[in-house]
Design an enzyme around this catalytic site. Structure first.
Site, PDB file in Angstrom:
ATOM      1  N   GLY A  10     -12.379  23.486  54.489  1.00 14.85           N
ATOM      2  CA  GLY A  10     -12.254  23.482  53.033  1.00 14.85           C
ATOM      3  C   GLY A  10     -12.785  24.777  52.417  1.00 14.85           C
ATOM      4  N   ILE A  12     -15.548  25.606  50.455  1.00 17.95           N
ATOM      5  CA  ILE A  12     -16.950  25.986  50.712  1.00 17.95           C
ATOM      6  C   ILE A  12     -17.239  25.918  52.215  1.00 17.95           C
ATOM      7  CG2 ILE A  12     -19.363  25.549  50.095  1.00 17.95           C
ATOM      8  CD1 ILE A  12     -18.334  24.085  47.580  1.00 17.95           C
ATOM      9  N   SER A 124     -23.873  17.959  44.331  1.00 12.66           N
ATOM     10  CA  SER A 124     -23.263  18.660  43.199  1.00 12.66           C
ATOM     11  C   SER A 124     -24.157  18.559  41.970  1.00 12.66           C
ATOM     12  CB  SER A 124     -21.920  17.996  42.908  1.00 12.66           C
ATOM     13  OG  SER A 124     -21.449  18.383  41.639  1.00 12.66           O
ATOM     14  N   TYR A 148     -16.522  10.121  41.396  1.00 15.70           N
ATOM     15  CA  TYR A 148     -16.807  11.221  42.329  1.00 15.70           C
ATOM     16  C   TYR A 148     -18.305  11.542  42.292  1.00 15.70           C
ATOM     17  CZ  TYR A 148     -17.740  16.116  43.324  1.00 15.70           C
ATOM     18  OH  TYR A 148     -18.334  17.273  43.761  1.00 15.70           O
ATOM     19  N   LYS A 152     -21.667  11.122  45.124  1.00 17.18           N
ATOM     20  CA  LYS A 152     -22.680  12.137  45.480  1.00 17.18           C
ATOM     21  C   LYS A 152     -24.091  11.566  45.299  1.00 17.18           C
ATOM     22  CE  LYS A 152     -19.958  15.565  46.540  1.00 17.18           C
ATOM     23  NZ  LYS A 152     -19.793  15.904  47.968  1.00 17.18           N
ATOM     24  N   PHE A 177     -23.493  24.369  41.739  1.00 16.62           N
ATOM     25  CA  PHE A 177     -22.982  24.524  40.386  1.00 16.62           C
ATOM     26  C   PHE A 177     -21.473  24.829  40.513  1.00 16.62           C
ATOM     27  CE2 PHE A 177     -26.417  23.487  37.559  1.00 16.62           C
ATOM     28  CZ  PHE A 177     -27.365  23.162  38.519  1.00 16.62           C
ATOM     29  N   ASN A 197      -7.207  21.422  38.599  1.00 16.76           N
ATOM     30  CA  ASN A 197      -8.126  20.783  37.646  1.00 16.76           C
ATOM     31  C   ASN A 197      -9.177  21.775  37.176  1.00 16.76           C
ATOM     32  OD1 ASN A 197      -7.150  18.055  37.995  1.00 16.76           O
ATOM     33  ND2 ASN A 197      -7.949  18.273  40.088  1.00 16.76           N
TER      34      ASN A 197
HETATM   35  N1  UFG Z   1     -11.697  24.195  31.632  1.00 16.14           N
HETATM   36  C1  UFG Z   1     -10.728  24.547  30.714  1.00 16.14           C
HETATM   37  N2  UFG Z   1      -9.424  24.463  31.096  1.00 16.14           N
HETATM   38  C2  UFG Z   1      -9.035  24.066  32.326  1.00 16.14           C
HETATM   39  C3  UFG Z   1     -10.035  23.719  33.272  1.00 16.14           C
HETATM   40  C4  UFG Z   1     -11.355  23.785  32.882  1.00 16.14           C
HETATM   41  O1  UFG Z   1     -11.026  24.907  29.578  1.00 16.14           O
HETATM   42  O2  UFG Z   1      -7.827  24.017  32.610  1.00 16.14           O
HETATM   43  C5  UFG Z   1     -13.117  24.308  31.235  1.00 16.14           C
HETATM   44  C6  UFG Z   1     -13.869  22.989  31.273  1.00 16.14           C
HETATM   45  O3  UFG Z   1     -13.719  22.288  30.061  1.00 16.14           O
HETATM   46  C7  UFG Z   1     -15.299  23.475  31.547  1.00 16.14           C
HETATM   47  C8  UFG Z   1     -15.091  24.724  32.412  1.00 16.14           C
HETATM   48  O4  UFG Z   1     -13.754  25.138  32.177  1.00 16.14           O
HETATM   49  O5  UFG Z   1     -15.916  23.867  30.350  1.00 16.14           O
HETATM   50  C9  UFG Z   1     -15.273  24.482  33.899  1.00 16.14           C
HETATM   51  O6  UFG Z   1     -14.447  23.405  34.299  1.00 16.14           O
HETATM   52  P1  UFG Z   1     -14.153  23.085  35.841  1.00 16.14           P
HETATM   53  O7  UFG Z   1     -13.196  21.933  35.887  1.00 16.14           O
HETATM   54  O8  UFG Z   1     -13.776  24.313  36.568  1.00 16.14           O
HETATM   55  O9  UFG Z   1     -15.581  22.656  36.402  1.00 16.14           O
HETATM   56  P2  UFG Z   1     -16.564  21.482  35.934  1.00 16.14           P
HETATM   57  O10 UFG Z   1     -17.820  22.153  35.460  1.00 16.14           O
HETATM   58  O11 UFG Z   1     -15.919  20.531  35.029  1.00 16.14           O
HETATM   59  O12 UFG Z   1     -16.784  20.694  37.299  1.00 16.14           O
HETATM   60  C10 UFG Z   1     -17.222  21.358  38.451  1.00 16.14           C
HETATM   61  C11 UFG Z   1     -16.602  20.699  39.684  1.00 16.14           C
HETATM   62  C12 UFG Z   1     -17.149  19.344  39.907  1.00 16.14           C
HETATM   63  C13 UFG Z   1     -18.632  19.354  39.883  1.00 16.14           C
HETATM   64  C14 UFG Z   1     -19.166  20.026  38.636  1.00 16.14           C
HETATM   65  C15 UFG Z   1     -20.655  20.204  38.768  1.00 16.14           C
HETATM   66  O13 UFG Z   1     -15.201  20.595  39.543  1.00 16.14           O
HETATM   67  O14 UFG Z   1     -16.750  18.901  41.183  1.00 16.14           O
HETATM   68  O15 UFG Z   1     -18.595  21.328  38.511  1.00 16.14           O
HETATM   69  O16 UFG Z   1     -21.222  20.514  37.565  1.00 16.14           O
HETATM   70  F1  UFG Z   1     -19.090  18.097  39.924  1.00 16.14           F
END
Ligand code: UFG
Length: 331
Positions: A10, A12, A124, A148, A152, A177, A197
């Site tokens: 994967g 990481i 996480s 999810y 964890k 992070f 995502n």
């Molecule tokens: N974001 C957007 N548009 C997108 C995707 C994300 O604006 O299409 C924003 C989100 O709202 C957030 C930032 O970008 O403010 C980061 O979003 P991510 O989805 O990249 O990451 P997250 O912080 O939501 O989540 C990540 C991992 C999780 C983990 C978490 C730990 O995906 O698995 O960090 O804090 F649990």
């Protein structure tokens, strides 16, 4: 020293295998390739010029695990394998609980049978829920907002209970992070199928014109520019943190959690603007509603990892953006 790495192909996991091999460890990977590709094994070999053992198997299968432990004298384990998409976990919680918890229990039971009691677990920052203050320290209250994250937190609890019941265990819970970036070689990195995502893969797909426009989820957060703030960390720095955690657990016993973050918070707009600048590309975006479950800001206090593991992140956001794009260009 031989390390069993579950989920080693994967994002990481693969970077961690490279760092382990380059630090002189032998590596045995078990991965069912549910979210990765077999070629990654060859890329890890190509980068490091070292041999590795690879088993295309499911960690839930105890007989397969037993065969691996019989064949190899394993000194410690790094457990990455697991489903990791927040949205999918909300839609299909049973699949997440079954897979992530079952695989961990199988792994721990078999490791125990073979008296291998040293494990690094891939946790996480999601276990901090919506923190009341920042930066986040390891002793903050824990809670989650999706299945999810709950897997964890449950697994952290299982590992703590295991240590309480048997003080011979040596366990490191690594709370990541937001890992982004890729290996300098451009051979390994992150390239999810379909519509991503996470922010960085989405930015990349807009830069390469596979997708039209990035939707920024919310511009009314309580942050310097209104967009969400996160602690982005270069995946190679994160991988190095695992090598340090292995060194630590090989030395003694205990069960402890460590934040692996940089301590710096960047907004969505900061990341987009940096990506555009360093890669000289266009990334169209528009503001959308907030995404359910998102928080304003999240960044680590990484000082405990520095004190206990002698680890700190070294790479900045520009390098993260360059390396992430370099990987995609080479695909
Ligand atoms: N974001 C957007 N548009 C997108 C995707 C994300 O604006 O299409 C924003 C989100 O709202 C957030 C930032 O970008 O403010 C980061 O979003 P991510 O989805 O990249 O990451 P997250 O912080 O939501 O989540 C990540 C991992 C999780 C983990 C978490 C730990 O995906 O698995 O960090 O804090 F649990």
């Amino acid at each position: 020293m031989k390390i069993l790495v579950t989920g080693g192909t994967g994002f990481i996991g693969s970077h961690t295998c490279v760092e382990l091999l380059e630090s002189g460890y032998d590596v045995v990977i078990i991965d069912n390739l549910s979210n990765s590709k077999k070629e990654v094994v060859d890329y890890i070999k190509q980068i490091t010029n070292k041999k590795i053992s690879f088993y295309e198997q499911d960690v839930c299968n105890k007989d397969s695990l037993r065969n691996i432990f019989k064949e190899h004298s394993i000194d410690a384990i790094i457990h990455f394998a697991g489903y990791k998409a927040v949205g999918e976990s909300v839609e299909n919680p049973l699949m997440y609980y079954r897979n992530n918890i079952d695989s961990t229990l199988s792994l721990l039971e078999v490791a125990n049978e073979f008296n291998v009691k040293k494990i690094v677990f891939s946790s996480s920052a999601t276990v901090y829920g919506n923190p009341k203050t920042l930066p986040i320290r390891e002793d903050f209250p824990l809670s989650t907002t999706n299945p999810y994250g709950s897997t964890k937190l449950i697994i952290e609890g299982i590992l703590r209970d295991l240590y309480k019941s048997d003080n011979d265990w040596s366990i490191a819970l690594l709370r990541y992070f937001n890992p982004i970036g890729a290996h300098k070689s451009g051979l390994i990195g992150e390239n999810p199928n379909g519509i991503p995502n996470n922010l960085m893969p989405y930015i990349i797909k807009v830069a390469t014109k596979e997708l039209d426009c990035l939707g920024i989820f919310g511009n009314d957060y309580n942050t310097h520019d209104g967009t969400g703030v996160r602690d982005y960390i270069h995946v190679v720095d994160l991988a190095k943190g695992h090598v340090k955690a292995i060194e630590k657990i090989l030395k003694g016993t205990g069960c402890d959690a460590y934040n692996l973050g940089t301590g710096n918070g960047y907004s969505v707009l900061d990341l987009v603007n940096t990506f555009v600048k360093v890669n000289n590309v266009d990334v169209k975006y528009k503001f959308k509603d907030r995404r359910a479950g998102d928080i304003d800001a999240c960044y680590a206090d990484p000082s405990y990892a520095y004190k206990e593991l002698n680890w700190k992140a070294e790479k900045g956001i520009e390098e993260m953006c360059k390396d992430a794009y370099n990987f995609i260009k080479k695909q």
